[in-house]
Write a protein that holds these residues in place. Structure first.
Motif, PDB file in Angstrom:
ATOM      1  N   MET A  26     -65.096  39.942 -95.859  1.00 33.13           N
ATOM      2  CA  MET A  26     -65.114  40.176 -94.416  1.00 33.13           C
ATOM      3  C   MET A  26     -65.507  41.619 -94.136  1.00 33.13           C
ATOM      4  O   MET A  26     -64.892  42.542 -94.665  1.00 33.13           O
ATOM      5  N   ARG A  27     -66.542  41.830 -93.358  1.00 38.86           N
ATOM      6  CA  ARG A  27     -67.068  43.166 -93.132  1.00 38.86           C
ATOM      7  C   ARG A  27     -66.192  43.977 -92.180  1.00 38.86           C
ATOM      8  O   ARG A  27     -65.703  43.473 -91.177  1.00 38.86           O
ATOM      9  N   ARG A  28     -66.017  45.244 -92.540  1.00 36.91           N
ATOM     10  CA  ARG A  28     -65.267  46.163 -91.695  1.00 36.91           C
ATOM     11  C   ARG A  28     -66.181  46.748 -90.630  1.00 36.91           C
ATOM     12  O   ARG A  28     -67.403  46.645 -90.691  1.00 36.91           O
ATOM     13  N   LYS A  29     -65.570  47.401 -89.665  1.00 37.94           N
ATOM     14  CA  LYS A  29     -66.330  48.175 -88.694  1.00 37.94           C
ATOM     15  C   LYS A  29     -66.426  49.605 -89.215  1.00 37.94           C
ATOM     16  O   LYS A  29     -65.420  50.286 -89.380  1.00 37.94           O
ATOM     17  N   TRP A  30     -67.660  50.050 -89.465  1.00 38.71           N
ATOM     18  CA  TRP A  30     -67.876  51.343 -90.110  1.00 38.71           C
ATOM     19  C   TRP A  30     -68.351  52.437 -89.155  1.00 38.71           C
ATOM     20  O   TRP A  30     -68.427  53.594 -89.548  1.00 38.71           O
ATOM     21  N   THR A  31     -68.655  52.075 -87.938  1.00 37.36           N
ATOM     22  CA  THR A  31     -69.245  53.050 -87.014  1.00 37.36           C
ATOM     23  C   THR A  31     -68.371  54.287 -86.861  1.00 37.36           C
ATOM     24  O   THR A  31     -67.180  54.188 -86.532  1.00 37.36           O
ATOM     25  N   GLY A  32     -68.990  55.443 -87.134  1.00 35.58           N
ATOM     26  CA  GLY A  32     -68.295  56.712 -86.957  1.00 35.58           C
ATOM     27  C   GLY A  32     -67.343  57.091 -88.070  1.00 35.58           C
ATOM     28  O   GLY A  32     -66.772  58.196 -88.055  1.00 35.58           O
ATOM     29  N   LYS A  33     -67.160  56.242 -89.076  1.00 34.20           N
ATOM     30  CA  LYS A  33     -66.248  56.551 -90.187  1.00 34.20           C
ATOM     31  C   LYS A  33     -66.982  57.409 -91.228  1.00 34.20           C
ATOM     32  O   LYS A  33     -68.123  57.122 -91.596  1.00 34.20           O
ATOM     33  N   LYS A  34     -66.304  58.443 -91.722  1.00 40.16           N
ATOM     34  CA  LYS A  34     -66.864  59.309 -92.745  1.00 40.16           C
ATOM     35  C   LYS A  34     -66.564  58.729 -94.118  1.00 40.16           C
ATOM     36  O   LYS A  34     -65.409  58.495 -94.466  1.00 40.16           O
ATOM     37  N   VAL A  35     -67.617  58.497 -94.893  1.00 40.37           N
ATOM     38  CA  VAL A  35     -67.459  57.942 -96.239  1.00 40.37           C
ATOM     39  C   VAL A  35     -68.057  58.915 -97.241  1.00 40.37           C
ATOM     40  O   VAL A  35     -69.205  59.353 -97.096  1.00 40.37           O
ATOM     41  N   LEU A  36     -67.282  59.244 -98.271  1.00 41.58           N
ATOM     42  CA  LEU A  36     -67.730  60.122 -99.347  1.00 41.58           C
ATOM     43  C   LEU A  36     -68.210  59.266-100.507  1.00 41.58           C
ATOM     44  O   LEU A  36     -67.485  58.389-100.984  1.00 41.58           O
ATOM     45  N   ILE A  37     -69.427  59.514-100.972  1.00 38.12           N
ATOM     46  CA  ILE A  37     -69.987  58.819-102.134  1.00 38.12           C
ATOM     47  C   ILE A  37     -69.998  59.807-103.296  1.00 38.12           C
ATOM     48  O   ILE A  37     -70.608  60.875-103.204  1.00 38.12           O
ATOM     49  N   ILE A  38     -69.312  59.460-104.383  1.00 35.42           N
ATOM     50  CA  ILE A  38     -69.217  60.360-105.530  1.00 35.42           C
ATOM     51  C   ILE A  38     -70.279  59.984-106.554  1.00 35.42           C
ATOM     52  O   ILE A  38     -70.194  58.954-107.216  1.00 35.42           O
ATOM     53  N   GLY A  39     -71.301  60.820-106.672  1.00 35.00           N
ATOM     54  CA  GLY A  39     -72.345  60.596-107.664  1.00 35.00           C
ATOM     55  C   GLY A  39     -73.644  60.116-107.049  1.00 35.00           C
ATOM     56  O   GLY A  39     -73.654  59.169-106.251  1.00 35.00           O
ATOM     57  N   LEU A  40     -74.737  60.753-107.435  1.00 40.10           N
ATOM     58  CA  LEU A  40     -76.074  60.382-106.966  1.00 40.10           C
ATOM     59  C   LEU A  40     -76.657  59.338-107.919  1.00 40.10           C
ATOM     60  O   LEU A  40     -77.733  59.491-108.483  1.00 40.10           O
ATOM     61  N   SER A  41     -75.908  58.266-108.117  1.00 39.78           N
ATOM     62  CA  SER A  41     -76.322  57.188-109.014  1.00 39.78           C
ATOM     63  C   SER A  41     -76.999  56.092-108.204  1.00 39.78           C
ATOM     64  O   SER A  41     -76.998  56.098-106.973  1.00 39.78           O
ATOM     65  N   LYS A  42     -77.570  55.123-108.919  1.00 35.38           N
ATOM     66  CA  LYS A  42     -78.204  53.997-108.237  1.00 35.38           C
ATOM     67  C   LYS A  42     -77.193  53.246-107.374  1.00 35.38           C
ATOM     68  O   LYS A  42     -77.486  52.878-106.225  1.00 35.38           O
ATOM     69  N   SER A  43     -75.990  53.019-107.920  1.00 36.43           N
ATOM     70  CA  SER A  43     -74.973  52.304-107.146  1.00 36.43           C
ATOM     71  C   SER A  43     -74.471  53.141-105.979  1.00 36.43           C
ATOM     72  O   SER A  43     -74.219  52.618-104.884  1.00 36.43           O
ATOM     73  N   GLY A  44     -74.332  54.464-106.189  1.00 34.83           N
ATOM     74  CA  GLY A  44     -73.881  55.342-105.115  1.00 34.83           C
ATOM     75  C   GLY A  44     -74.880  55.400-103.975  1.00 34.83           C
ATOM     76  O   GLY A  44     -74.514  55.332-102.789  1.00 34.83           O
ATOM     77  N   VAL A  45     -76.159  55.515-104.323  1.00 31.65           N
ATOM     78  CA  VAL A  45     -77.210  55.553-103.304  1.00 31.65           C
ATOM     79  C   VAL A  45     -77.254  54.235-102.540  1.00 31.65           C
ATOM     80  O   VAL A  45     -77.395  54.213-101.308  1.00 31.65           O
ATOM     81  N   SER A  46     -77.107  53.119-103.258  1.00 22.86           N
ATOM     82  CA  SER A  46     -77.111  51.812-102.601  1.00 22.86           C
ATOM     83  C   SER A  46     -75.951  51.682-101.624  1.00 22.86           C
ATOM     84  O   SER A  46     -76.122  51.196-100.493  1.00 22.86           O
ATOM     85  N   ALA A  47     -74.758  52.121-102.047  1.00 22.24           N
ATOM     86  CA  ALA A  47     -73.587  52.064-101.167  1.00 22.24           C
ATOM     87  C   ALA A  47     -73.803  52.923 -99.924  1.00 22.24           C
ATOM     88  O   ALA A  47     -73.477  52.514 -98.796  1.00 22.24           O
ATOM     89  N   ALA A  48     -74.378  54.114-100.117  1.00 26.44           N
ATOM     90  CA  ALA A  48     -74.620  55.008 -98.985  1.00 26.44           C
ATOM     91  C   ALA A  48     -75.610  54.398 -98.003  1.00 26.44           C
ATOM     92  O   ALA A  48     -75.416  54.447 -96.776  1.00 26.44           O
ATOM     93  N   LYS A  49     -76.687  53.826 -98.512  1.00 23.46           N
ATOM     94  CA  LYS A  49     -77.688  53.220 -97.634  1.00 23.46           C
ATOM     95  C   LYS A  49     -77.104  52.048 -96.866  1.00 23.46           C
ATOM     96  O   LYS A  49     -77.360  51.881 -95.660  1.00 23.46           O
ATOM     97  N   TYR A  50     -76.318  51.222 -97.544  1.00 22.52           N
ATOM     98  CA  TYR A  50     -75.707  50.078 -96.859  1.00 22.52           C
ATOM     99  C   TYR A  50     -74.757  50.544 -95.760  1.00 22.52           C
ATOM    100  O   TYR A  50     -74.836  50.081 -94.609  1.00 22.52           O
ATOM    101  N   LEU A  51     -73.848  51.463 -96.106  1.00 23.33           N
ATOM    102  CA  LEU A  51     -72.851  51.909 -95.141  1.00 23.33           C
ATOM    103  C   LEU A  51     -73.482  52.666 -93.979  1.00 23.33           C
ATOM    104  O   LEU A  51     -73.025  52.555 -92.829  1.00 23.33           O
ATOM    105  N   SER A  52     -74.529  53.417 -94.256  1.00 24.46           N
ATOM    106  CA  SER A  52     -75.209  54.142 -93.199  1.00 24.46           C
ATOM    107  C   SER A  52     -75.798  53.167 -92.177  1.00 24.46           C
ATOM    108  O   SER A  52     -75.728  53.396 -90.959  1.00 24.46           O
ATOM    109  N   LYS A  53     -76.366  52.062 -92.673  1.00 25.64           N
ATOM    110  CA  LYS A  53     -76.915  51.044 -91.768  1.00 25.64           C
ATOM    111  C   LYS A  53     -75.821  50.400 -90.917  1.00 25.64           C
ATOM    112  O   LYS A  53     -76.088  49.905 -89.817  1.00 25.64           O
ATOM    113  N   GLN A  54     -74.579  50.405 -91.449  1.00 26.12           N
ATOM    114  CA  GLN A  54     -73.456  49.830 -90.685  1.00 26.12           C
ATOM    115  C   GLN A  54     -72.846  50.843 -89.722  1.00 26.12           C
ATOM    116  O   GLN A  54     -71.874  50.524 -89.028  1.00 26.12           O
ATOM    117  N   GLY A  55     -73.399  52.047 -89.692  1.00 24.62           N
ATOM    118  CA  GLY A  55     -72.936  53.055 -88.742  1.00 24.62           C
ATOM    119  C   GLY A  55     -72.036  54.120 -89.311  1.00 24.62           C
ATOM    120  O   GLY A  55     -71.569  55.002 -88.574  1.00 24.62           O
TER     121      GLY A  55
END
Length: 449
Positions: A1-30
């Motif tokens: 079940m998807r959360r509401k991410w708009t305006g939430k600050k998320v820290l991604i630890i590591g410039l890895s493929k999985s980290g970049v993917s998580a950042a791109k996904y969450l950024s699209k969710q706001g």
């Protein structure tokens, strides 16, 4: 079940493929995403960082700043970041929860996960399972194979067929797949986990308490896993061992599945994969497919059409009657065991060595080198320790090479029919990863063919 991410600050630890993917996904969710990488910025990552900044994802390298950490709603860690890293202490002090990218994908997904773990065999089993399920469903392979599951969330697949490492499981506190499989267990990543017991606990966390899957699939030939399965109280299936029910096994040169009645699935001579260990991978995939409801006809057809996974006992070419195999993915001795034994009865040249993991080499030398290998050619940082261990265990037909290309050249002068690159070591002393090592091997063989 998807959360509401708009305006939430998320820290991604590591410039890895999985980290970049998580950042791109969450950024699209706001979400407001901040990637922090402790290592200095590499030249090859400059373009990526600029791209991320255009997507309003902030990136810092060379340190973990207070600015990036403070007031984060959540931290998503990359698999390779050790749990003893100082940043985790800082996050704990500020009561910022930490999860991994697989956990994030699981929390956001509306489709079930099939999780496949084990020291060795994960990638082949994951790829084969996906290949079989794709005959009737959309079931992409993802996870530790290099495809972050968060990158697939927008596609809404029917199943996520997910290879999961112990690193990923350690950061997945609520991850509960529909089907979970445990293939093999041998010593690996001991420093990262802080001990062998911790490594095993990370693997079996898939099957404990509230995380118990709908179905569990266990190896019947790995003693430690099979003993664990005996005390497992959920619905379970065992492969590579014939039981009264809920099993998959080899009999009369064919693979059978049995729930209540016995069904022949495929003849062994119809399978392209080489070696007993690969038959075990096939059996695990068959169990998963049967649990999902794939027809026997589709299972057999898809197994027959499946090509071996790249860098895992992969045919590389023939030179002057010598057949070359690329097993670069074998980054520990246990992974090399299965490749070496696959060529039993052949005159075998083994190319091994690389960055040493300092694992015990006694079984490697006594049970595999002595019994199945004709000549060993050693490369890399581990060459001298491997040579000393082999000689101490009575094997002396050893040649030292100064590069992988040199090792291939030497192998062409020997009177052996199979040349196998199965390093039993990491690759980072000479290459950027096992994929790079395997590509160099294949490309050089191709130039000589």
């Amino acid at each position: 079940m998807r959360r509401k991410w708009t305006g939430k600050k998320v820290l991604i630890i590591g410039l890895s493929k999985s980290g970049v993917s998580a950042a791109k996904y969450l950024s699209k969710q706001g979400a407001d995403c901040f990637i922090t990488e402790f290592k200095p910025l590499k030249d090859e990552d400059i373009e990526l960082v600029e791209e991320l900044k255009k997507d309003e994802i902030q990136v810092e390298t060379g340190h973990h700043s207070d600015e990036f950490i403070e007031n984060a709603y959540l931290a998503v860690t990359s698999p390779g970041v050790p749990p003893k890293s100082e940043i985790f202490t800082r996050l704990k002090e500020q009561k910022i929860p930490v999860i991994g990218e697989v956990e994030l994908a699981y929390l956001e997904a509306s489709s079930p996960f099939i999780a496949i773990t084990g020291t060795n065999g994960k990638t082949t089993t994951t790829m084969l399972t996906s290949h079989i399920l794709n005959s009737e469903y959309n079931a992409p392979a993802c996870g530790n194979i290099g495809v972050p599951p968060t990158s697939l969330l927008e596609d809404r697949p029917d199943f996520f067929v997910c290879e999961v490492s112990s690193f990923q499981l350690a950061a997945a506190p609520t991850f509960k797949p529909q089907i979970a499989c445990f293939l093999t267990f041998t010593p690996d990543h001991i420093d990262w986990h802080g001990g062998l017991d911790n490594y095993f606990d990370a693997k079996v966390s898939l099957f404990k308490d509230y995380k118990q899957p709908m179905y569990a699939v266990f190896s019947g030939v790995d003693e430690k896993i099979y003993e664990f399965s005996k005390n497992y109280n959920g619905d379970k299936f065992i492969y590579a061992k014939e039981l009264d029910k809920n099993c998959c096994y080899i009999k009369n040169d064919a693979i059978y599945f049995k729930r209540t009645k016995e069904e022949e699935i495929i003849k062994l001579n119809e399978i392209k994969l080489v070696g007993e260990h690969n038959y075990q991978n096939v059996m695990c995939a068959i169990v998963i497919a049967k649990l999902i409801g794939i027809s026997n006809e589709h299972i057999r057809e898809r197994i027959m059409s499946f090509e071996p996974v790249e860098h895992r006992i992969e045919f590389a070419g023939v030179i002057n009657g010598k057949t070359f195999y690329n097993d670069s993915k074998a980054t520990n001795p246990e992974a090399s065991f299965v490749a070496i034994k696959s060529f039993e009865g052949k005159k075998l040249t083994l190319i091994a060595g690389g960055r040493d993991k300092n694992t015990d080499l006694t079984e490697f030398c006594r049970e595999y080198i002595n019994k199945y290998v004709t000549t060993v050619i050693l490369i890399g940082e581990a060459a001298q320790r491997f040579k000393e261990n082999m000689e101490n265990n009575g094997f002396n037909n050893i040649i030292l090479a100064n590069s992988l290309e040199n090792a291939i050249d030497i192998s062409l002068t020997l009177d052996n029919e199979i040349v196998l690159l199965s390093p039993a070591c990491a690759s980072y002393d000479m290459f950027t990863g096992y994929e790079h090592r395997g590509e160099v091997f294949k490309n050089y063989v191709k130039t000589k063919s």
